[in-house]
Write an enzyme that holds these catalytic residues in place. Structure first.
Site, mmCIF file in Angstrom:
data_model
loop_
_atom_site.group_PDB
_atom_site.id
_atom_site.type_symbol
_atom_site.label_atom_id
_atom_site.label_comp_id
_atom_site.label_asym_id
_atom_site.label_seq_id
_atom_site.Cartn_x
_atom_site.Cartn_y
_atom_site.Cartn_z
ATOM 1 N N HIS A 427 0.832 -1.211 0.000
ATOM 2 C CA HIS A 427 0.000 0.000 0.000
ATOM 3 C C HIS A 427 0.862 1.255 0.000
ATOM 4 O O HIS A 427 0.703 2.137 -0.853
ATOM 5 C CB HIS A 427 -0.901 -0.031 1.236
ATOM 6 C CG HIS A 427 -1.795 1.160 1.382
ATOM 7 N ND1 HIS A 427 -3.137 1.110 1.083
ATOM 8 C CD2 HIS A 427 -1.558 2.431 1.798
ATOM 9 C CE1 HIS A 427 -3.677 2.297 1.287
ATOM 10 N NE2 HIS A 427 -2.739 3.122 1.737
ATOM 11 N N GLU A 428 1.779 1.345 0.951
ATOM 12 C CA GLU A 428 2.596 2.561 1.067
ATOM 13 C C GLU A 428 3.551 2.715 -0.124
ATOM 14 O O GLU A 428 3.830 3.837 -0.559
ATOM 15 C CB GLU A 428 3.383 2.550 2.378
ATOM 16 C CG GLU A 428 2.525 2.515 3.638
ATOM 17 C CD GLU A 428 1.513 3.646 3.709
ATOM 18 O OE1 GLU A 428 1.747 4.711 3.083
ATOM 19 O OE2 GLU A 428 0.479 3.475 4.374
ATOM 20 N N HIS A 431 1.810 4.431 -2.915
ATOM 21 C CA HIS A 431 1.942 5.878 -2.769
ATOM 22 C C HIS A 431 3.309 6.333 -3.301
ATOM 23 O O HIS A 431 3.421 7.333 -4.010
ATOM 24 C CB HIS A 431 1.845 6.262 -1.291
ATOM 25 C CG HIS A 431 0.464 6.211 -0.730
ATOM 26 N ND1 HIS A 431 -0.629 6.683 -1.405
ATOM 27 C CD2 HIS A 431 0.001 5.767 0.470
ATOM 28 C CE1 HIS A 431 -1.713 6.524 -0.645
ATOM 29 N NE2 HIS A 431 -1.349 5.974 0.481
ATOM 30 N N HIS A 434 3.518 6.374 -7.061
ATOM 31 C CA HIS A 434 2.702 7.460 -7.594
ATOM 32 C C HIS A 434 3.512 8.761 -7.593
ATOM 33 O O HIS A 434 3.570 9.485 -8.588
ATOM 34 C CB HIS A 434 1.445 7.603 -6.727
ATOM 35 C CG HIS A 434 0.373 8.461 -7.324
ATOM 36 N ND1 HIS A 434 -0.823 8.688 -6.681
ATOM 37 C CD2 HIS A 434 0.307 9.155 -8.490
ATOM 38 C CE1 HIS A 434 -1.577 9.472 -7.436
ATOM 39 N NE2 HIS A 434 -0.925 9.774 -8.531
#
Length: 639
Positions: A427-428, A431, A434
């Site tokens: 998940h992190e 980020h 991105h």
């Protein structure tokens, strides 16, 4: 979680990549079979005990505190110099462009100075010298807000024809999205004197979050007995791990100890949360928004209907959640299903500690569909001081990604060796990737994407990781376990975050209507919504009424709904990646991951392949939940 950075109530907030960030090419992940075999759950009492390879390297931002202090002074000089542009923006295009460039440079340096101080404090909150750095950074951020507060009103005061002529200039092109945003919020922009006053008062709006953070750190939980009957200290960091224990007595003990301890401080927690809600509502009223929800969504160019239709659509899907809870109750073989039971897998899996190095491997394998370059950058993240892995008593709880335009990404974890932790890493790093692609493609001014799109990248990674692990499952038991995990992902993201969003909207409405947000009122609202979401199959344990005291996201001003909308969007994008392959990967990278805030978030996602302006992504995600539930029930029924 993409960490949100807010130090100003003015519209002059270009960017702060205090969110997901990327990685650079390179390097191999530190991982060998021998290391994995030898690894055990590490116990670190202090930060000094943790090996350097498991800590982020802030020297990549500043080589020393002295270097940081030099930039802090530079930031102060730049902030104090910026008002020299005041009153001159309408004089000529050259003056206007110079002011924009100076503002961009000022905000860019502010970001770098702030993240260094805040991240240093987050991993060592008991260090008074780091707290001093953080306080200085906050003070300078407020100064920047004060010295730039006149800018937006003055831009909007430029005659329309002249503003239009300025926007037509080639050199202004990078600033066009920012300037168009100013036009959109023009009805909510005040005169320069009022904006300056609001900027001076902005620290008061942040104070509840800061108090909550310190209060949560200072609350001490009792000891409980673990699976072996050994007394262990319950902490914020290990609470989730104990809630996943297959030993029901351990789960119950952790649950009751945690929330009953929070209840001892209920009035303080209520006062702090009430203060935040009042600040949000006051801000909205002063800026002539109908409510705090509109004030939060409008700057990000997200219609309020997106928030409302999320709650409506998920409420229609609650019978599916109730059905899942009934199944969970049967599979756990309990007469009553309690709130402390819901994090437990319905089938026993390998509960041994998963070494961090093994978690790295699983993440890299699971994200292979996103391409070779993506994988190389992920490898860099694991080996170059970008990730802070293990918890200590004075480290901030949870996980987030942070950084600035002039830094590489930083990811904070509190790794406990569970399967959920592997998904948290993915998940992190979503980020991180991105931000990597955005910073590589966009100028600073359009590099900071809104939170609305931030969580799509992170949950896309989680969806692909699930598909990888499920495809490799060889036994019925493994498949059941993973299907249960997927359903849990839906429960904790689509359903639970919408539950939080509904609660957050309600408490703002109650305060706006003049009702008291005392502890008892908050507890009743929370437990009533909890009962609606989990249905008759679940015992609505009285302790869960204090769960709002555990959720830091309620201080982020209507943040949580974006987890749910993003989860729905990423479910659709993951399906496109797996079905289309490279065309979908290229489209997502070019139209979404690299777009920053160069367009409206809804437009960016539409071009990437999903239209979140409608309820369709939510409805489709609920169908996927139903299909997964059907598959699980089918496997369970097989002999």
């Amino acid at each position: 979680m993409k960490r949100k950075f807010v130090t100003t109530v003015t519209a002059v907030t270009f960017a702060v990549s205090v969110f997901p960030m990327p990685v650079v090419l390179g390097s191999e992940v530190m991982n060998t079979t021998e290391m994995i075999k030898k690894a055990q759950r590490p116990e670190y009492k202090t930060r000094a005990d943790i090996p350097a390879r498991y800590k982020w390297n802030l020297e990549d931002i500043y080589i020393s505190k002295e270097a940081w202090a030099a930039d802090l002074k530079k930031l102060e000089r730049m902030a104090n110099a910026f008002p020299a542009h005041q009153g001159k923006l309408a004089e000529s295009y050259a003056v206007f462009l110079k002011a924009l460039n100076d503002l961009s440079d000022l905000m860019r340096l502010r970001d770098k100075v702030y993240v260094y101080a805040s991240m240093g404090f987050d991993v060592n909150a008991s260090n008074s010298s780091l707290k001093e750095l953080f306080d200085k950074a906050e003070k300078e951020s407020v100064l920047v807000s004060e010295k730039t507060s006149w800018f937006t009103p003055e831009v909007l005061a430029i005659p329309p024809n002249k503003r239009k002529a300025y926007l037509a200039k080639k050199e202004v092109a990078p600033y066009k999205p920012f300037l168009e945003d100013l036009e959109r919020i023009k009805p909510h922009t005040l005169n320069k004197e009022t904006e300056a006053l609001l900027a001076q008062f902005s620290p008061l709006g942040q104070n509840p979050e800061n108090v909550y953070s310190l209060l949560s750190k200072d609350v001490k939980f009792p000891k409980i007995k673990d699976e072996n009957g050994k007394e262990v200290q319950l902490t914020r960091a290990n609470f989730t791990a104990y809630m996943e224990s297959k030993n029901r007595n351990v789960r119950k003990a952790a649950f009751e100890a945690y929330y009953r301890t929070l209840e001892e401080y209920q009035d303080t927690f209520a006062q702090v949360l009430s203060g935040k809600v009042k600040a949000n509502n006051t801000y909205a009223k002063v800026r002539k928004y109908r409510n705090a929800l509109e004030a939060s969504l409008t700057p990000n160019n997200v219609p309020v209907k997106v928030y409302d239709q999320l709650i409506q659509s998920v409420n229609k899907g609650l019978p599916l959640l109730h059905r899942y809870m009934e199944l969970k109750k049967r599979m756990l073989g309990v007469k009553e299903l309690h709130m402390y039971d819901i994090y437990t897998p319905i089938v026993e899996a390998n509960s041994s500690y998963i070494p961090y190095e093994e978690a790295q491997q699983r993440v890299l394998e699971g994200l292979k569909p996103l391409g070779e370059e993506y994988g190389k950058v992920l490898s860099k993240a694991f080996t170059s001081g970008w990730i802070d892995v293990y918890s200590t008593a004075d480290k901030r709880s949870g996980a987030y990604q942070s950084g600035a335009y002039d830094t590489h990404p930083y990811v904070l974890l509190n790794y406990q060796g569970t399967t959920d932790d592997i998904f948290t890493i993915a998940h992190e790093l979503g980020h991180a990737m991105h931000t990597y692609y955005t910073n590589r493609t966009q100028p600073y001014i359009t590099a900071n994407y809104p939170i609305f799109t931030a969580e799509v990248a992170s949950t896309l990674n989680e969806a692909l990781l699930f598909e990888s692990m499920y495809a490799k499952a060889k036994t019925k038991q493994e498949k059941i376990y993973l299907l249960n995990q997927r359903l849990e992902n839906f429960r904790t993201t689509l359903f639970r975050q919408t539950q939080f969003a509904e609660f957050e909207k309600l408490i703002h409405e109650k305060e706006q209507a003049g009702e008291s947000l005392n502890a008892e009122a908050l507890k009743k609202m929370y437990i009533d919504i909890n009962k609606k979401y989990y249905g008759a199959a679940m015992v609505n344990d009285k302790e869960i009424a204090m769960e709002w005291g555990r959720i830091p996201h309620f201080y982020y001003n209507f943040y949580v709904y974006q987890y749910a909308t993003s989860f729905a969007a990423s479910t659709a994008l993951a399906e496109q990646v797996l079905k289309e392959g490279r065309p979908a990967v290229d489209r997502i990278r070019e139209k979404f991951l690299s777009a920053g805030n160069s367009k409206a978030p809804i437009e960016i996602l539409r071009e990437a392949g999903v239209d979140v302006s409608t309820s369709k992504p939510i409805d489709d995600a609920l169908k996927v939940f139903a299909e997964t539930l059907n598959e699980l029930e089918k496997l369970i029924s097989q002999k």
